[in-house]
Each structure stands twice: as structure tokens, then as C-alpha cells.
Design an enzyme around this catalytic site. Structure first.
Site, PDB file in Angstrom:
ATOM      1  N   VAL A 117      26.562  -9.234   4.555  1.00  0.00           N
ATOM      2  CA  VAL A 117      25.564 -10.175   4.028  1.00  0.00           C
ATOM      3  C   VAL A 117      25.664 -10.290   2.504  1.00  0.00           C
ATOM      4  O   VAL A 117      26.042  -9.344   1.816  1.00  0.00           O
ATOM      5  CB  VAL A 117      24.124  -9.773   4.423  1.00  0.00           C
ATOM      6  CG1 VAL A 117      23.932  -9.887   5.908  1.00  0.00           C
ATOM      7  CG2 VAL A 117      23.780  -8.375   3.937  1.00  0.00           C
TER       8      VAL A 117
ATOM      9  N   ARG B 265      25.491 -13.535  -5.670  1.00  0.00           N
ATOM     10  CA  ARG B 265      24.205 -12.907  -5.988  1.00  0.00           C
ATOM     11  C   ARG B 265      23.110 -13.950  -6.210  1.00  0.00           C
ATOM     12  O   ARG B 265      21.937 -13.694  -5.952  1.00  0.00           O
ATOM     13  CB  ARG B 265      24.324 -12.062  -7.263  1.00  0.00           C
ATOM     14  CG  ARG B 265      25.167 -10.813  -7.125  1.00  0.00           C
ATOM     15  CD  ARG B 265      24.950  -9.903  -8.334  1.00  0.00           C
ATOM     16  NE  ARG B 265      26.014  -8.919  -8.498  1.00  0.00           N
ATOM     17  CZ  ARG B 265      26.072  -7.767  -7.841  1.00  0.00           C
ATOM     18  NH1 ARG B 265      25.143  -7.452  -6.989  1.00  0.00           N
ATOM     19  NH2 ARG B 265      27.080  -6.928  -8.049  1.00  0.00           N
TER      20      ARG B 265
ATOM     21  N   LYS C 260      23.674  -3.517  -9.465  1.00  0.00           N
ATOM     22  CA  LYS C 260      23.041  -4.766  -9.799  1.00  0.00           C
ATOM     23  C   LYS C 260      22.310  -5.374  -8.613  1.00  0.00           C
ATOM     24  O   LYS C 260      21.577  -6.351  -8.754  1.00  0.00           O
ATOM     25  CB  LYS C 260      24.124  -5.751 -10.254  1.00  0.00           C
ATOM     26  CG  LYS C 260      24.926  -5.265 -11.449  1.00  0.00           C
ATOM     27  CD  LYS C 260      26.110  -6.225 -11.697  1.00  0.00           C
ATOM     28  CE  LYS C 260      27.032  -5.643 -12.732  1.00  0.00           C
ATOM     29  NZ  LYS C 260      28.338  -6.357 -12.766  1.00  0.00           N
ATOM     30  N   GLY C 261      22.539  -4.812  -7.424  1.00  0.00           N
ATOM     31  CA  GLY C 261      22.061  -5.445  -6.202  1.00  0.00           C
ATOM     32  C   GLY C 261      20.555  -5.581  -6.065  1.00  0.00           C
ATOM     33  O   GLY C 261      20.072  -6.390  -5.279  1.00  0.00           O
TER      34      GLY C 261
ATOM     35  N   ASP D 240      23.686   0.763   2.997  1.00  0.00           N
ATOM     36  CA  ASP D 240      24.575   0.737   4.157  1.00  0.00           C
ATOM     37  C   ASP D 240      25.111   2.145   4.448  1.00  0.00           C
ATOM     38  O   ASP D 240      24.563   2.833   5.282  1.00  0.00           O
ATOM     39  CB  ASP D 240      25.679  -0.321   4.035  1.00  0.00           C
ATOM     40  CG  ASP D 240      26.378  -0.341   2.689  1.00  0.00           C
ATOM     41  OD1 ASP D 240      26.402   0.697   2.011  1.00  0.00           O
ATOM     42  OD2 ASP D 240      26.918  -1.401   2.317  1.00  0.00           O
TER      43      ASP D 240
ATOM     44  N   LYS E  86      21.061  -1.468   6.517  1.00  0.00           N
ATOM     45  CA  LYS E  86      22.107  -1.680   7.537  1.00  0.00           C
ATOM     46  C   LYS E  86      22.509  -0.322   8.091  1.00  0.00           C
ATOM     47  O   LYS E  86      23.424   0.332   7.616  1.00  0.00           O
ATOM     48  CB  LYS E  86      23.298  -2.395   6.891  1.00  0.00           C
ATOM     49  CG  LYS E  86      24.344  -2.842   7.872  1.00  0.00           C
ATOM     50  CD  LYS E  86      25.186  -4.007   7.379  1.00  0.00           C
ATOM     51  CE  LYS E  86      26.163  -3.630   6.312  1.00  0.00           C
ATOM     52  NZ  LYS E  86      27.130  -4.708   6.016  1.00  0.00           N
TER      53      LYS E  86
ATOM     54  N   GLU F 272      16.468  -0.494  -4.026  1.00  0.00           N
ATOM     55  CA  GLU F 272      17.845  -0.903  -3.740  1.00  0.00           C
ATOM     56  C   GLU F 272      17.841  -2.276  -3.081  1.00  0.00           C
ATOM     57  O   GLU F 272      16.917  -2.607  -2.331  1.00  0.00           O
ATOM     58  CB  GLU F 272      18.488   0.090  -2.757  1.00  0.00           C
ATOM     59  CG  GLU F 272      19.188   1.276  -3.395  1.00  0.00           C
ATOM     60  CD  GLU F 272      20.631   0.957  -3.803  1.00  0.00           C
ATOM     61  OE1 GLU F 272      20.949  -0.233  -4.011  1.00  0.00           O
ATOM     62  OE2 GLU F 272      21.430   1.901  -3.916  1.00  0.00           O
TER      63      GLU F 272
ATOM     64  N   ASP G 294      26.167  -9.051  -3.358  1.00  0.00           N
ATOM     65  CA  ASP G 294      27.405  -9.735  -3.715  1.00  0.00           C
ATOM     66  C   ASP G 294      28.555  -9.427  -2.775  1.00  0.00           C
ATOM     67  O   ASP G 294      28.503  -8.482  -1.977  1.00  0.00           O
ATOM     68  CB  ASP G 294      27.833  -9.324  -5.131  1.00  0.00           C
ATOM     69  CG  ASP G 294      28.452  -7.919  -5.158  1.00  0.00           C
ATOM     70  OD1 ASP G 294      27.822  -6.990  -4.597  1.00  0.00           O
ATOM     71  OD2 ASP G 294      29.545  -7.764  -5.691  1.00  0.00           O
TER      72      ASP G 294
END
Lengths: 179, 125
Positions: A153, A165, A44-45, A103, A131, A99, A159
Site C-alpha cells: 500500500v 506519499r 517519514k511515513g 509491517d 499489516k 507510525e 511510499d
């Protein structure tokens, strides 16, 4: 008590976010001037970033979404499961995977392997936040909004346990807000 | 049709030295990343008779990325020896790619992926 109270610092305010998104949109529009990119949002990001990004693009685009089970959810095989697969085939299409954050690179490396088997004409990656400090799997991110240090973050679609979010800024979560 | 996922080792069948390693193996397996546990030992020092007196065995090797991974949950101040071994190994094998995941990295993974707290406890050794 607001969501902002859980932030230690704001890395990017709304204005700075929109500036980064416009920059990415211009670059992608230029690179795909004679093509129609097919953007795939990773749920969902990516949702807020993707919805802003497509409105900065000057080339025609098509959209699709994918969702995979997060680690820690029980799957019978102990391996990742696609919760929501793509609606349309990507064979022969110019795909850009979008995205919110990259990370470890584990999710994205899985998706890239999966998408490559579907024979797209091209496959690029766009992330709002990169990241690198937590990277396990090396991969190429073609379009990056902002490189960030090794901090947790949230906001702008990102989230912590499904919260934050809806924050319109990108902020660093206070350690006290992390269990 | 998507290709069949590669066959991965059975995590429960491997006697990992620390629970962080088994959690990490599960994580790689979950995302379909091929891995081997401690497949290679790199000799670092030899005595006059040519016997190995110091060696380094990284925890994981990811063949598709030609990458070794060493995990540690030791405190930062105790990591000097580990860094030294990695530097030595890379001096002897300049193409060697090793990623050291520190205690801080392991804690971040634990938070991100919901590992049990004991996973990031210091080893007794």
C-alpha cells in the site's frame, strides 16, 4: 498520467481515512484525559497521519520526531543509525510512538528498545496501518487505524521508493508499478 | 544513557545454507535483534532402537522473543513437508513458537529491503 494510474485499488478514500483518524483521536483523548501525551512521529511515513491525528486530539500534546537509516543504506557498523534523534528527553513522559505503517515490526522493535532505555513514564504505539501478515517481531500496537491484508500500500504518507506519499488516499500499488 | 547494543554474531563468519538466510541475518543485525543460526535440532521420529530418524532444525532463533524462524524460498507446492515438520515439532513441544517465512514472504522482504534477486531464487536442493 497521475499517481492514481499506478493504483490497483483504493483501500481507504479520504473520507474513510478521516473517520479512522477521528476515531483514534477520540480514543487517545479519552485514554489521556488527565495526562499530556508526548507524540513521537517516525519519519517519514507518519507525517501526514500525525498532522491529521493531533488536530483531532482534545488533550494538550507535545511533539517530537525521529528518523532512522533504512536497511540497505551503508553504515560503518552494519547496524541501524539514528539520522535525526529526539530533540527533547522523554524521561518521565507519557510517550506515544506514531507510525504510518507497521509491517515486519523490525523498525518499531528497535525504537521501542531504544526509547525504553530513556525511561519514559509510559510508552504506547499508534499506527495508521497495521499489516500483520508480514510481522516478524511480535509487538503490541495500542492504537490501530486499519488492519490491512498482505498488499503493498501507498499514499497518505506511505511510499514506494519515496513516491506516492502525497496521495490523499490509501491505495494498493499495481504489481507493474513495483520493480 | 542508552544501553550498549547487544553483541551479535558475525554474519560473514557463518556458512549459511542459502543467501536468503544471510540476508535475513544481516537484516536482524541491522535492527539489533539478537539471533542464533540453527541452534536447535528437534527430533521428530525415532526408530525401535531410539535413534532419531527425522528431525527439524529451524534456521534462526531469536532469544529475546523466544521465537524460531524458518525461511524457505521453495515454491508453495513444495512446502507441504516443511509444514508437516513444523506441525510435528509443535505437537511435541506445545510452547514452541515458529514463524515460517514463505517464498512470498521472502519476496516481500526482498522488495521492501532491496535484497539481491538471487536471494529469493529457489535453492537447488
Amino acid at each position: 498520467m497521475t499517481l492514481y494510474d499506478d493504483l490497483e485499488a483504493i483501500l481507504l478514500d479520504e473520507e474513510a481515512i478521516q473517520a479512522e483518524v477521528r476515531r483514534l483521536g477520540e480514543q487517545i483523548s479519552k485514554d489521556y484525559a488527565d495526562r499530556q501525551p508526548h507524540l513521537i512521529g517516525v519519519l517519514k511515513g507518519s507525517i501526514i497521519f500525525l498532522s491529521d491525528l493531533i488536530r483531532t486530539l482534545t488533550v494538550p500534546v507535545t511533539l517530537d520526531f525521529i528518523s532512522i537509516s533504512p536497511y540497505g543504506t551503508t553504515t560503518p557498523s552494519g547496524v541501524v543509525r539514528i539520522r535525526k534523534d529526539l530533540d527533547d528527553p522523554i524521561e518521565g513522559r507519557d510517550v506515544i510512538v506514531v507510525e504510518g505503517i507497521i509491517d515486519t515490526g523490525l523498525t518499531l522493535s528497535y525504537l521501542i528498545r531504544n526509547f525504553k532505555t530513556r525511561n519514559p513514564a509510559s510508552l504506547k504505539v499508534c499506527a495508521f496501518v497495521n499489516k500483520r501478515a508480514q510481522r516478524i517481531i511480535d509487538l503490541t500496537v495500542d492504537y490501530v487505524g486499519r488492519e490491512i491484508p498482505d498488499q503493498f500500500v501507498v499514499g497518505y504518507g506511505l511510499d514506494y521508493r519515496q513516491r506516492y506519499r502525497n496521495l490523499p488516499v490509501l491505495g494498493v500499488l499495481k504489481p507493474s508499478a513495483l520493480d | 544513557m542508552p544501553k550498549k547494543a547487544p553483541r551479535l554474531p558475525d554474519v560473514d563468519a557463518i556458512p549459511f545454507a542459502h543467501s536468503s538466510e544471510s540476508e535475513f541475518a544481516r537484516l536482524l543485525t541491522f535492527y539489533g535483534v539478537r539471533w542464533h543460526y540453527e541452534p536447535t535440532t528437534f527430533p521428530l521420529e525415532w526408530d525401535d532402537q531410539g535413534r532419531v530418524t527425522e528431525a527439524f532444525t529451524p534456521d534462526f532463533y531469536l532469544p529475546d522473543h523466544d521465537l524460531y524462524i524458518e525461511l524457505t524460498t521453495k515454491e508453495q507446492r513444495l512446502m507441504t513437508a516443511k509444514h508437516r515438520k513444523i506441525r510435528k515439532a509443535q505437537a511435541l513441544h506445545p510452547d514452541l513458537k515458529i514463524r515460517l517465512l514463505s517464498r512470498k514472504d521472502c519476496l516481500a522482504l526482498a522488495r521492501r529491503f532491496g535484497w539481491r534477486k538471487s536471494t529469493t531464487d529457489n535453492p537447488r536442493t
